[in-house]
Scaffold this active site. Structure first.
Site, PDB file in Angstrom:
ATOM      1  N   ASP A  41      16.982 -44.699 -68.908  1.00  0.00           N
ATOM      2  CA  ASP A  41      15.769 -44.707 -69.086  1.00  0.00           C
ATOM      3  C   ASP A  41      14.582 -45.952 -68.945  1.00  0.00           C
ATOM      4  O   ASP A  41      15.097 -47.216 -69.377  1.00  0.00           O
ATOM      5  CB  ASP A  41      14.789 -43.978 -70.091  1.00  0.00           C
ATOM      6  N   GLU A  43      10.237 -47.405 -68.378  1.00  0.00           N
ATOM      7  CA  GLU A  43       9.141 -46.934 -68.072  1.00  0.00           C
ATOM      8  C   GLU A  43       8.131 -48.038 -67.097  1.00  0.00           C
ATOM      9  O   GLU A  43       9.314 -49.356 -67.403  1.00  0.00           O
ATOM     10  CB  GLU A  43       8.527 -47.712 -69.746  1.00  0.00           C
ATOM     11  N   HIS A 182       8.859 -41.788 -74.871  1.00  0.00           N
ATOM     12  CA  HIS A 182       8.683 -42.223 -73.668  1.00  0.00           C
ATOM     13  C   HIS A 182       8.980 -43.723 -74.066  1.00  0.00           C
ATOM     14  O   HIS A 182       8.122 -44.375 -73.673  1.00  0.00           O
ATOM     15  CB  HIS A 182       6.445 -41.710 -73.478  1.00  0.00           C
ATOM     16  N   ASP A 187      14.443 -42.144 -75.382  1.00  0.00           N
ATOM     17  CA  ASP A 187      14.488 -41.494 -74.340  1.00  0.00           C
ATOM     18  C   ASP A 187      15.607 -41.219 -73.655  1.00  0.00           C
ATOM     19  O   ASP A 187      16.586 -40.456 -74.010  1.00  0.00           O
ATOM     20  CB  ASP A 187      14.285 -40.964 -73.347  1.00  0.00           C
TER      21      ASP A 187
END
Length: 602
Positions: A41, A43, A182, A187
């Site tokens: 994942d 960001e 998030h 995540d």
């Protein structure tokens, strides 16, 4: 066919019949329990890799439900993080100020991921950012196998269970151990639990391998998926496969260079033909026939379709329903369309691929030659009434006695020539006709003449190629195999009588002698008949005419007329193809490299 080329067919039945042979794990591919997944994942500072950058990477490596390691780091994006992104993720400019750059982080992540399957929720986003970052840093990006849990969830989790397929929603449904917030690693951990829950659901539907999971889709009906076992134990070599129903009747015949792999596709999303899904629902067994060569497989397919006429095969079911153009044997011959060739003195040309093509060919000859079109049989001294064509100068009116039998014989000779061995005169006349119509800007009429001309050239070419092969007692030819050895075929009267391959490094002649001894005995067919269908002979001819094919033995005469339709076809077919591709209004489009003018007899 040769016994050297045929492996006995084995029938693989469903549980309602005999027990199917279970394939090995190597045959089925890696199981899900053996597959290493790296769930990742990211960001970022925005939604596009072109204008945004990565701020955090989190990943978890798992195999067989066991966690093997984790990877987590903040990344300095070298730009400010928008306020709304900081509110969403909790990542601020201060947190990433001293973090390593993507140039430092990405090699470490790629090493961590290795050759594992990359898993992400909305994988297009995460993998897109990673690919873009690798390209910007000049790092090699070897496209990994990717699994998207969003896509999988859409197939397995209905809207009756959840309002959407967001990670947070699925995490709540499956009670994941980590709540997504998030942040990349959190995540990723939640996505691991979602992945395992989804794998549990497909496991209930018989999906046990990575290949099956990647092709899983709700478009594949449960009935299709339940039939996957029919591919178990099928051979991996080239050949023919026959789907059969519970009564042993053939439903569909196909061919492939790898029987097992091809049959498997009928149970996956790659098979999108609705009629094939219906066929699979009825199938109870698959009969494989391993062939020595691809040519043998193609020929066997044609013969099996003609023999069984499977309802799910659309082509080649009725090779006997063909059309021939006949120049009749009478004092004043005419052209007609017939379904069979008789042992008479008439001239036959064909078979044509359709009745419409044969009609166009006849119209082309009538366009070029004043051959009579009336169907009345005329005696030696006809006394009839002239028709409108005679008044227009399109017919010599032999029916009225105005044209003698000798004068008419000149016209008949030209028609017989274009059908048998010399198309130059008629083709030249038709091209001149097209040129005149085009000069007068009567393009639609010119295109009609062109289409009729091409129907005649294609049909005559087909006949002039097939007839010599059908009359040749035996042709033995060989082609070198890339991996070593030779691929050998034996053709008798146009029929594939046998085929084999010789071992690499071995003297091929003893194998060729054995093939000729064991090949099918094909006697000369009676006049008006052929030993093989036109489709089979065309397959054989394409193989024989290959650049790397060598002639070994020839018993008979195998040739084509020098002035026949082959030359006209080689010259005109590229222009006809260009006209179709360019949707040209004129009969011949002006395409670079293609001639636009021809001379009479060229």
């Amino acid at each position: 066919m040769s016994s050297t080329s045929l492996i006995a067919a084995t029938r693989h039945r469903s549980p309602s019949g005999a027990t199917a042979v279970q394939g090995t794990f190597d045959e089925l591919g890696p199981t899900l329990a053996e597959t290493t997944f790296v769930v990742v994942d990211l960001e970022t500072t925005g939604g596009s890799p072109a204008t945004s950058a990565i701020t955090e990477i989190g990943a978890v490596k798992v195999r067989g439900g066991v966690e093997l390691g984790e990877f987590q780091t903040l990344v300095n994006p070298a730009s400010r993080i928008p306020a709304f992104i900081s509110v969403l993720t909790g990542i601020t400019d201060a947190m990433v100020a001293d973090a390593p750059s993507i140039r430092e982080v990405l090699p470490a992540f790629l090493e961590f991921a290795g050759d594992a399957v990359l898993v992400a929720h909305n994988a297009r986003f995460d993998v897109g950012f990673l690919r873009s970052a690798a390209e910007r840093q000049g790092l090699p990006w070897h496209e990994p196998v990717v699994l998207d849990t969003v896509h999988l969830a859409r197939q397995l989790v209905s809207r009756d269970e959840v309002p959407n397929h967001k990670l947070g929603t699925l995490a709540a449904l499956f009670s994941t151990r980590t709540t997504p917030d998030h942040r990349a690693l959190h995540d990723a951990r939640a996505t691991v639990d979602v992945l395992h829950a989804l794998i549990g659901r497909v496991g209930n539907q018989g999906v046990t391998t990575l290949a099956e999971l990647r092709t899983f889709t709700s478009r594949v009906t449960p009935a299709q998926r339940r039939k996957r076992h029919l591919a178990d134990g099928l051979p991996t070599g080239p050949g023919v496969y026959v789907f059969r129903d519970g009564h042993g009747r053939a439903l569909y015949v196909g061919t492939s260079h790898d029987i097992r792999s091809r049959v498997r596709t009928y149970f996956t999303a790659s098979e999108r033909r609705s009629r094939m899904a219906e066929m699979v629902g009825l199938a109870e067994s698959v009969t494989p026939i391993v062939c020595a060569t691809r040519l043998e497989a193609q020929v066997r397919e044609l013969r099996l379709i003609a023999q069984h006429q499977p309802r799910y095969n659309r082509r080649s079911r009725h090779p006997d329903k063909v059309v021939w153009v006949k120049l009749t044997d009478e004092p004043f011959p005419r052209l007609s369309l017939v379904r069979e060739v008789r042992d008479d003195a008439a001239t036959y040309c064909g078979p044509f691929t359709s009745r419409a093509a044969a009609e166009d060919a006849v119209a082309a000859i009538h366009e070029a030659l004043p051959l009579r079109r009336c169907t009345t049989r005329l005696g030696l001294r006809p006394r009839g009434t002239a028709c409108a064509l005679a008044e227009l100068g399109r017919c010599g009116a032999p029916c009225t006695g105005q044209q003698s039998r000798d004068d008419y014989a000149v016209v008949v000779a030209a028609a017989r020539a274009v059908l048998r061995d010399d198309s130059r005169h008629v083709v030249g006349r038709l091209e001149e006709r097209m040129a005149r119509l085009s000069a007068d800007e009567r393009f639609e009429e010119a295109v009609t003449v062109r289409d009729r001309l091409m129907a005649l050239v294609r049909g005559a070419r087909r006949a002039q190629r097939l007839d010599p092969l059908a009359g040749t007692r035996e042709v033995v030819a060989a082609r070198r195999v890339v991996t070593g050895g030779w691929e050998v075929v034996c053709v008798r009267h146009g029929r594939l009588a046998g085929t084999t391959t010789t071992p690499p490094g071995a003297d091929p002649m003893p194998h060729i002698a054995a093939l000729r001894q064991s090949a099918e005995d094909v006697p000369a067919p009676p006049p008006g008949r052929r030993a093989a269908s036109a489709e089979e002979m065309e397959l054989v001819l394409r193989w024989l005419e290959g650049d790397d094919v060598r002639l070994v033995e020839l018993d008979g005469r195998w040739n084509c007329p020098t002035g026949g339709a082959e030359g006209a076809h080689a010259r005109l077919e590229p222009k006809a193809t260009a006209a179709r591709d360019f949707h040209a209004d004129a009969p011949w489009p002006r395409v670079p490299g293609l001639p636009t003018r021809t001379r009479l007899g060229a």
